[in-house]
Motif scaffolding. Structure first.
Motif: not given
Length: 500
Positions: A29-30, A32-34, A36-37
């Motif tokens: 999850e971390q 994937r969020s990175c 996206r950023v």
């Protein structure tokens, strides 16, 4: 006791597995969020650099912009005070209107206001009205010049495009004045462009045999005479010289033969496919492939061509505006470039385009490496006694070509010339009127003016030079078929089938 111990071990193992799965899920999850950023940052950076490049090109083109105001430029006057446009201006006969004041409910002062009061705050509606008036007061930036509206003072560096039919008709008086002021105008400006003969429509040509001449020469052997306007020598040398913007660095100039490929600017995928297919066999047969291009109207396209030329070292670009009517000019410059740069140590040149697949092994055997060929010209497809079409895509009006038949010329595909024939053709370029179809002009009109025999047809020439725009002919005669719907795809399929 043993069973309870085993149960504890299994329980601990299960808990460790669950903890590992949870830990991996958190890491995923971390990540994937990175990602996206990072993607959002890349998108913002790309937009920023595109805006910077656009602004740089705008500044280089000297296009005024209302965003960046020059230091020495006078500031625009302040926008006029807001007026309710729904009310009509009072005339001399009408009574004055009682408009509400912005400062309060007092009646308006009848004396003329010398200076608009400064307001500390405005409503959103008033602010929009003020911005609209301010935008209307700014003059529009001039649009880039996309066509020819006037005939300029012709010089070598300015003869880079051809006017449209409408501009030619609208500026007849300008052309007449230019003829009186200058020594002459480019001959291709005096010709009627193909737009006047309905190029979008295709007309079926009636097949008819040309009549024999007084001597009784057979029609299929006759090389038809040129019209007087093409046979007569005239000095057009000042309109046949163009600057070279990009050219490759030739490290080894003793090639067995050179392939000059006419290509359009945006045909990047086709050039890449050529390099990956028959262009990859250049070293095996001792040849080279050079792409010849015109220049783009948009600067960003020229920058892309510069990057491609630096990466591949196989592009020659001329200061000729890319246009279907200017294709002959680029082809002529490719012959002049070969005569100047490669002809001393390269005996043969082959002219082609980016829509043709060339069997390099067959051409190597046909040319014969090491042989100093003279008075040699061949075609993959030869056209005898081809009747002049007056309408259609390849039509020519009677003003452009008065006679009924063209001299023998090479059709689409490949056209091979020895360097002595190239030198003779290059000598005819500065004294021959322009014709917009390069195959008929180079292998027909110019070759005829050199008093050389018509080119010979190669055995299985259409198979050695497969013109992929004419797949119906190739499938009917050679049973060739390709599944790809693009030229670059068919280039790769042709190469794969040949290598099997």
């Amino acid at each position: 006791m043993t069973s309870s111990f085993i149960g504890c071990i299994l329980t601990c193992t299960f808990l460790c597995i669950c903890l590992n799965i949870g830990f991996l899920y958190v890491i995923f999850e971390q990540k994937r969020s990175c990602d996206r950023v990072v993607a959002e940052l890349e998108f913002e950076l790309e937009g920023y650099f595109q805006r910077r490049i656009s602004n740089d090109f705008t500044d280089s083109l000297h296009v005024p912009s209302h965003r960046n105001v020059a230091k020495n430029q006078e500031r625009l006057p302040a926008p006029a005070p807001l007026v309710d446009r729904s009310q009509r201006p009072a005339s001399a006969d009408s009574s004055p209107l009682n408009l509400p004041s912005l400062a309060g409910n007092k009646p308006p002062v009848k004396e003329p206001i010398q200076k608009a009061p400064v307001k500390k705050s405005q409503s959103p509606k008033e602010e929009r009205e003020m911005l609209k008036q301010f935008a209307d007061s700014i003059p529009d930036a001039p649009e880039p010049h996309l066509g020819t509206t006037q005939i300029p003072e012709f010089e070598d560096s300015q003869i880079d495009h051809v006017p449209t039919v409408r501009s030619t008709v609208d500026n007849v008086h300008v052309v007449k004045e230019q003829k009186e002021l200058s020594a002459g105008t480019p001959d291709f400006l005096e010709e009627i462009p193909p737009e006047s003969i309905e190029p979008g429509r295709h007309f079926k040509k009636e097949s008819r045999e040309p009549a024999e001449d007084e001597v009784g020469i057979q029609p299929e052997l006759k090389d038809w005479e040129l019209p007087e306007k093409y046979a007569t020598s005239e000095d057009v040398s000042s309109f046949r010289n163009f600057d070279i913007l990009i050219q490759p660095k030739i490290h080894k100039d003793d090639f067995g033969f050179a392939v000059m490929v006419y290509s359009e600017l945006l045909e990047v995928a086709k050039r890449r496919a050529i390099r990956e297919t028959y262009g990859s066999k250049m070293k095996e047969v001792g040849a080279t492939v050079i792409f010849h291009l015109g220049r783009a109207e948009q600067p960003v396209n020229n920058i892309e061509i510069q990057i491609e030329a630096e990466e591949n070292n196989d592009i020659v670009q001329y200061d000729i505006k890319e246009n279907a009517y200017n294709k002959t000019l680029v082809s002529l410059m490719s012959l002049k470039w070969f005569d100047k740069v490669l002809s001393d140590n390269t005996p043969v040149v082959v002219l082609s385009d980016s829509r043709t697949y060339i069997d390099m092994s067959q051409w190597s055997e046909t040319v014969g490496l090491g042989d100093n060929k003279r008075d040699w010209s061949v075609c993959s497809q030869v056209r005898f006694y081809d009747e002049v079409q007056r309408k259609g895509k390849f039509g020519a009006s009677e003003e452009m070509y008065p006679m009924e038949f063209y001299p023998t010329y090479c059709q689409a595909g490949c056209f091979g010339l020895s360097r002595d024939v190239v030198k003779d053709i290059v000598e005819m370029i500065p004294q021959t009127r322009y014709f917009y179809q390069p195959q008929k002009y180079i292998s027909g009109i110019l070759r005829k003016k050199t008093n050389r025999a018509p080119p010979n047809a190669l055995k299985n020439g259409p198979l050695m030079c497969q013109h992929l725009d004419d797949m119906r002919f190739l499938s009917k005669r050679y049973n060739l078929s390709y599944s790809s719907g693009s030229i670059e795809g068919m280039l790769r399929e042709a190469h794969e089938s040949l290598m099997k």
